[in-house]
Design an enzyme around this catalytic site. Structure first.
Site, PDB file in Angstrom:
ATOM      1  N   HIS A 140     -16.020  43.239  18.184  1.00 27.73           N
ATOM      2  CA  HIS A 140     -15.948  42.442  16.955  1.00 27.73           C
ATOM      3  C   HIS A 140     -14.492  42.027  16.709  1.00 27.73           C
ATOM      4  O   HIS A 140     -13.586  42.868  16.761  1.00 27.73           O
ATOM      5  CB  HIS A 140     -16.471  43.253  15.769  1.00 27.73           C
ATOM      6  CG  HIS A 140     -16.509  42.454  14.501  1.00 27.73           C
ATOM      7  ND1 HIS A 140     -17.259  41.303  14.365  1.00 27.73           N
ATOM      8  CD2 HIS A 140     -15.854  42.612  13.316  1.00 27.73           C
ATOM      9  CE1 HIS A 140     -17.076  40.801  13.165  1.00 27.73           C
ATOM     10  NE2 HIS A 140     -16.235  41.569  12.505  1.00 27.73           N
ATOM     11  N   ILE A 175     -27.878  39.546  14.909  1.00 30.56           N
ATOM     12  CA  ILE A 175     -27.906  40.904  14.359  1.00 30.56           C
ATOM     13  C   ILE A 175     -29.222  41.562  14.757  1.00 30.56           C
ATOM     14  O   ILE A 175     -30.304  41.027  14.482  1.00 30.56           O
ATOM     15  CB  ILE A 175     -27.727  40.872  12.833  1.00 30.56           C
ATOM     16  CG1 ILE A 175     -26.321  40.355  12.516  1.00 30.56           C
ATOM     17  CG2 ILE A 175     -27.942  42.260  12.230  1.00 30.56           C
ATOM     18  CD1 ILE A 175     -26.078  40.062  11.055  1.00 30.56           C
TER      19      ILE A 175
HETATM   20  C1  GAR Z   1     -15.536  37.129  20.898  1.00 32.01           C
HETATM   21  O1  GAR Z   1     -14.418  36.678  20.186  1.00 32.01           O
HETATM   22  C2  GAR Z   1     -16.198  38.268  20.148  1.00 32.01           C
HETATM   23  O2  GAR Z   1     -15.293  39.102  19.484  1.00 32.01           O
HETATM   24  C3  GAR Z   1     -17.073  37.522  19.168  1.00 32.01           C
HETATM   25  O3  GAR Z   1     -17.587  36.454  19.937  1.00 32.01           O
HETATM   26  C4  GAR Z   1     -16.616  36.053  20.911  1.00 32.01           C
HETATM   27  C5  GAR Z   1     -17.295  35.910  22.274  1.00 32.01           C
HETATM   28  O4  GAR Z   1     -16.455  35.317  23.214  1.00 32.01           O
HETATM   29  N1  GAR Z   1     -18.105  38.353  18.631  1.00 32.01           N
HETATM   30  C6  GAR Z   1     -18.436  38.388  17.332  1.00 32.01           C
HETATM   31  O5  GAR Z   1     -17.938  37.673  16.500  1.00 32.01           O
HETATM   32  C7  GAR Z   1     -19.523  39.392  16.990  1.00 32.01           C
HETATM   33  N2  GAR Z   1     -19.589  39.596  15.572  1.00 32.01           N
HETATM   34  P1  GAR Z   1     -16.894  35.252  24.742  1.00 32.01           P
HETATM   35  O6  GAR Z   1     -18.296  34.652  24.794  1.00 32.01           O
HETATM   36  O7  GAR Z   1     -15.898  34.342  25.391  1.00 32.01           O
HETATM   37  O8  GAR Z   1     -16.846  36.630  25.319  1.00 32.01           O
END
Ligand code: GAR
Length: 242
Positions: A157, A111
Site C-alpha cells: 500500500h 477490496i
Molecule cells: C502500487 O503503487 C501499489 O502501491 C498500489 O498500486 C500500484 C501498483 O503498481 N496499490 C494500492 O494502491 C493498493 N491500495 P504496479 O501495477 O506497477 O505494481
C-alpha cells in the site's frame, strides 16, 4: 521451492520486481506459480507471460462475473451473483493449481471480502467452481477441500500505516502536503486482515515529499521504493514459513 501467487490489476511493475528477485535468488528458493488479474488489459499479465519460464496467468473481472447465470440455492431456487461469490471464485483460483505458500497483492485494486479471507485461513471450505475463468494459461489440478495451515496474504500500500487507507493514496498524500498537513509519506507492505490497509506492517519505508515537485515525480520515487520493499517483505515472510 516455495510457491507465490501474485494478484494484480495494472502495470505490474511490483510483480516485475518479484519476478526478477526470484530469478536472481534475491528471494531464494521461491517462484511465482500463478498471476491472477481482475483486469483483462493489465500489463502485468504480459509481464508474467514474458517471464522465463513463462508464469501461468488467470483472469476474472467482477462486472462480467456478476452478469453471469444465477446461482442455484439449497431450496431449489436461484439467486443473483454477489461480490462475495466473486471473491470466493478468486479464492478458488488462488488454490486450484495446488496450495501456494504465500499470496501477494501487488497493485490488486479490489477490496476482498471476509469470505475470501475465510477460505485462505481454512475457516471455510474451498468453494466449487461457478464459472470457469474465460482465459487461463494454468493447468488445473486437484483442489484441496479446506486450506491448512492458513496461507498468509500480504498487500502493498502506497502510504504509511494508518494514513490514507484505500484508493488514490499517493494523490491524497500529495494534496495533504500541499495543504501543509503532512511533511512526509511512505509505503508499507502489511498482512491482510478484514479492515482495509490495517493489518500488521511487515516493511515500512518513509518517503520525503519535496517542495515544488510534481505529483508524477513523487509517484515515480514512491514506485522505486515499493520495488525494493515488496521484495524485502516477501523474502521476510517466506523465511518465517517452514
Ligand atoms: C502500487 O503503487 C501499489 O502501491 C498500489 O498500486 C500500484 C501498483 O503498481 N496499490 C494500492 O494502491 C493498493 N491500495 P504496479 O501495477 O506497477 O505494481
Amino acid at each position: 521451492m516455495k510457491n507465490i501467487v501474485v494478484l494484480i490489476s495494472g502495470s505490474g511493475s511490483n510483480l516485475q520486481a518479484l519476478i526478477d528477485a526470484c530469478a536472481s535468488s534475491d528471494i531464494p528458493d521461491a517462484r511465482i506459480s500463478l498471476v491472477i488479474s481482475n483486469r483483462k488489459a493489465a500489463f502485468g499479465l504480459v509481464r508474467a507471460q514474458s517471464a522465463t519460464p513463462p508464469i501461468p496467468t488467470d483472469y476474472l473481472a467482477l462486472a462480467p462475473f456478476l452478469k453471469g447465470p444465477e446461482i442455484a440455492t439449497d431450496d431449489g431456487s436461484t439467486r443473483p451473483r454477489t461480490r462475495a461469490d466473486y471473491d470466493l471464485q478468486v479464492a478458488r483460483m488462488v488454490v486450484q493449481h495446488g496450495r501456494p505458500d504465500l499470496i501477494v497483492l501487488a497493485g490488486w485494486m479490489h477490496i476482498l471480502s471476509p469470505e475470501f479471507l475465510d477460505v485462505l485461513e481454512g475457516k471455510t471450505a474451498v468453494p466449487p467452481p461457478i464459472q470457469p475463468a474465460p482465459e487461463t494459461s494454468a493447468s488445473t489440478t486437484a483442489t484441496p477441500a479446506r486450506i491448512s495451515p492458513k496461507i498468509p496474504i500480504i498487500n502493498l500500500h502506497p502510504a504509511l500505516p494508518g494514513a490514507f487507507d484505500g484508493a488514490n493514496a499517493i494523490q491524497r498524500a500529495y494534496d495533504a502536503f500541499q495543504a501543509g498537513e503532512i511533511n512526509k509519506t511512505g509505503i508499507m507492505v502489511h498482512y491482510v486482515v478484514q479492515e482495509v490497509d490495517r493489518g500488521e506492517p511487515i516493511v515500512v519505508k518513509e518517503i520525503e515529499i519535496k517542495k515544488g515537485e510534481e505529483l508524477k515525480e513523487l509517484e515515480a520515487r514512491i514506485h522505486q521504493v515499493e520495488h525494493v520493499a515488496i521484495v524485502e517483505a516477501t523474502k521476510k515472510v517466506l523465511e518465517g514459513i517452514s
